[in-house]
Design a protein around this motif. Structure first.
Motif, PDB file in Angstrom:
ATOM      1  N   SER A  71       0.012   3.302  17.027  1.00  0.00           N
ATOM      2  CA  SER A  71      -0.893   2.794  18.058  1.00  0.00           C
ATOM      3  C   SER A  71      -0.257   2.763  19.446  1.00  0.00           C
ATOM      4  O   SER A  71      -0.754   2.084  20.345  1.00  0.00           O
ATOM      5  N   GLY A  72       0.832   3.510  19.608  1.00  0.00           N
ATOM      6  CA  GLY A  72       1.471   3.631  20.917  1.00  0.00           C
ATOM      7  C   GLY A  72       1.842   5.065  21.202  1.00  0.00           C
ATOM      8  O   GLY A  72       3.015   5.351  21.475  1.00  0.00           O
ATOM      9  N   PRO A  73       0.871   5.998  21.166  1.00  0.00           N
ATOM     10  CA  PRO A  73       1.208   7.417  21.327  1.00  0.00           C
ATOM     11  C   PRO A  73       1.752   7.768  22.709  1.00  0.00           C
ATOM     12  O   PRO A  73       2.397   8.787  22.872  1.00  0.00           O
ATOM     13  N   CYS A  74       1.462   6.946  23.689  1.00  0.00           N
ATOM     14  CA  CYS A  74       2.098   7.045  25.003  1.00  0.00           C
ATOM     15  C   CYS A  74       2.307   5.612  25.490  1.00  0.00           C
ATOM     16  O   CYS A  74       1.758   4.666  24.919  1.00  0.00           O
ATOM     17  N   HIS A  79     -11.088  11.310  21.985  1.00  0.00           N
ATOM     18  CA  HIS A  79     -10.982  10.532  23.221  1.00  0.00           C
ATOM     19  C   HIS A  79      -9.676  10.902  23.943  1.00  0.00           C
ATOM     20  O   HIS A  79      -8.654  11.154  23.302  1.00  0.00           O
ATOM     21  N   PRO A  80      -9.709  10.953  25.284  1.00  0.00           N
ATOM     22  CA  PRO A  80      -8.496  11.332  26.032  1.00  0.00           C
ATOM     23  C   PRO A  80      -7.261  10.493  25.687  1.00  0.00           C
ATOM     24  O   PRO A  80      -6.136  11.016  25.677  1.00  0.00           O
ATOM     25  N   SER A 105      -3.379   9.310  30.712  1.00  0.00           N
ATOM     26  CA  SER A 105      -4.710   8.733  30.582  1.00  0.00           C
ATOM     27  C   SER A 105      -4.713   7.315  31.138  1.00  0.00           C
ATOM     28  O   SER A 105      -3.662   6.744  31.430  1.00  0.00           O
ATOM     29  N   SER A 106      -5.900   6.765  31.273  1.00  0.00           N
ATOM     30  CA  SER A 106      -6.029   5.381  31.738  1.00  0.00           C
ATOM     31  C   SER A 106      -6.032   4.397  30.580  1.00  0.00           C
ATOM     32  O   SER A 106      -6.300   3.213  30.771  1.00  0.00           O
ATOM     33  N   GLY A 107      -5.714   4.880  29.395  1.00  0.00           N
ATOM     34  CA  GLY A 107      -5.669   4.004  28.231  1.00  0.00           C
ATOM     35  C   GLY A 107      -6.904   4.122  27.365  1.00  0.00           C
ATOM     36  O   GLY A 107      -7.850   4.844  27.666  1.00  0.00           O
ATOM     37  N   ASP A 160      -3.572  12.026  24.389  1.00  0.00           N
ATOM     38  CA  ASP A 160      -2.395  11.836  25.228  1.00  0.00           C
ATOM     39  C   ASP A 160      -1.210  11.475  24.339  1.00  0.00           C
ATOM     40  O   ASP A 160      -0.703  10.352  24.345  1.00  0.00           O
ATOM     41  N   ASP A 161      -0.778  12.427  23.549  1.00  0.00           N
ATOM     42  CA  ASP A 161       0.127  12.163  22.421  1.00  0.00           C
ATOM     43  C   ASP A 161       1.077  13.341  22.242  1.00  0.00           C
ATOM     44  O   ASP A 161       0.952  14.112  21.304  1.00  0.00           O
TER      45      ASP A 161
END
Length: 214
Positions: free
Chosen positions: A186-189, A170-171, A145-147, A175-176
């Motif tokens: 808060s840092g799934p990717c 939300h994408p 994702s773009s964040g 993304d996790d």
């Protein structure tokens, strides 16, 4: 910080001194200084990128309750890192220095990310850094994702909360691959982890004065 050595050369953690000044001096004079001296012969003719002390500060944060990581050991780690960052800036100013920040599956919980950035800012080394490195000490998926949007990173909000209660579809929340969002991470990717680090850097160090800060 080592009071004695085992036969294989590893530190004997059962024999720790009251302070680590000898070990800190060894780090400065036998590791950091010679390494930086070598770099000075080749920079700036050769581009130099440094990933500074992988594992060190993240381990101090997540092992803060371990007696081996407090007191004199903590002081030696932080003073040694501050020395290395400052000397690199003085002797090899053309080098791009990135401080290791673990990865989202390790430091992505906001209490860890906040404590990490609070420690970095307290050391006064931000002006010496080009940025932060992740996925050096172990690995978390980079993400596609773009964040997350600004709303997920607003003051008083966290990605972990926002993805669970505000916009779970939300994408950036999907993304996790390691299912970290369910644990309010808060840092799934790594893309989102970088956003979380930037948020806490801004809140702990203050905005402006550094390229990574808003």
């Amino acid at each position: 910080c080592c009071g004695g050595r085992l036969p294989d050369g590893r530190c004997d953690l059962s024999d720790q001194p009251d302070n680590c000044m000898a070990g800190l001096h060894e780090y400065m004079t036998e590791y950091a200084d010679p390494f930086i001296e070598v770099l000075s012969h080749y920079a700036p003719a050769v581009p130099v990128v440094i990933v500074l002390e992988p594992d060190s500060l993240p381990n101090l944060i997540t092992n803060a309750e371990d007696s081996h990581c407090r007191g004199a050991t903590f002081e030696a780690y932080t003073r040694g890192l501050e020395y290395a960052a400052r000397r690199l800036a003085e002797v090899v100013p053309s080098a791009s220095v990135y401080l290791d920040a673990g990865h989202g599956g390790w430091i992505g919980w906001d209490e860890h990310a906040q404590a990490y950035m609070q420690l970095v800012c307290s050391l006064g080394i931000m002006p010496h850094l080009r940025g932060f490195s992740t996925n050096v000490a172990n690995y978390d998926p980079t993400g596609s994702s773009s964040g997350c949007p600004a709303a997920a990173l607003a003051p008083g909000e966290t990605v972990g909360h926002w993805c669970n209660w505000v916009q779970p579809d939300h994408p950036c929340c999907k993304d996790d691959r390691c299912n970290l969002v369910a644990e309010y991470n808060s840092g799934p990717c790594e893309v989102v982890f970088a956003q979380t680090l930037r948020k806490h850097a801004s809140e702990q160090c203050g905005g402006g004065g550094h390229p990574i800060l808003p």
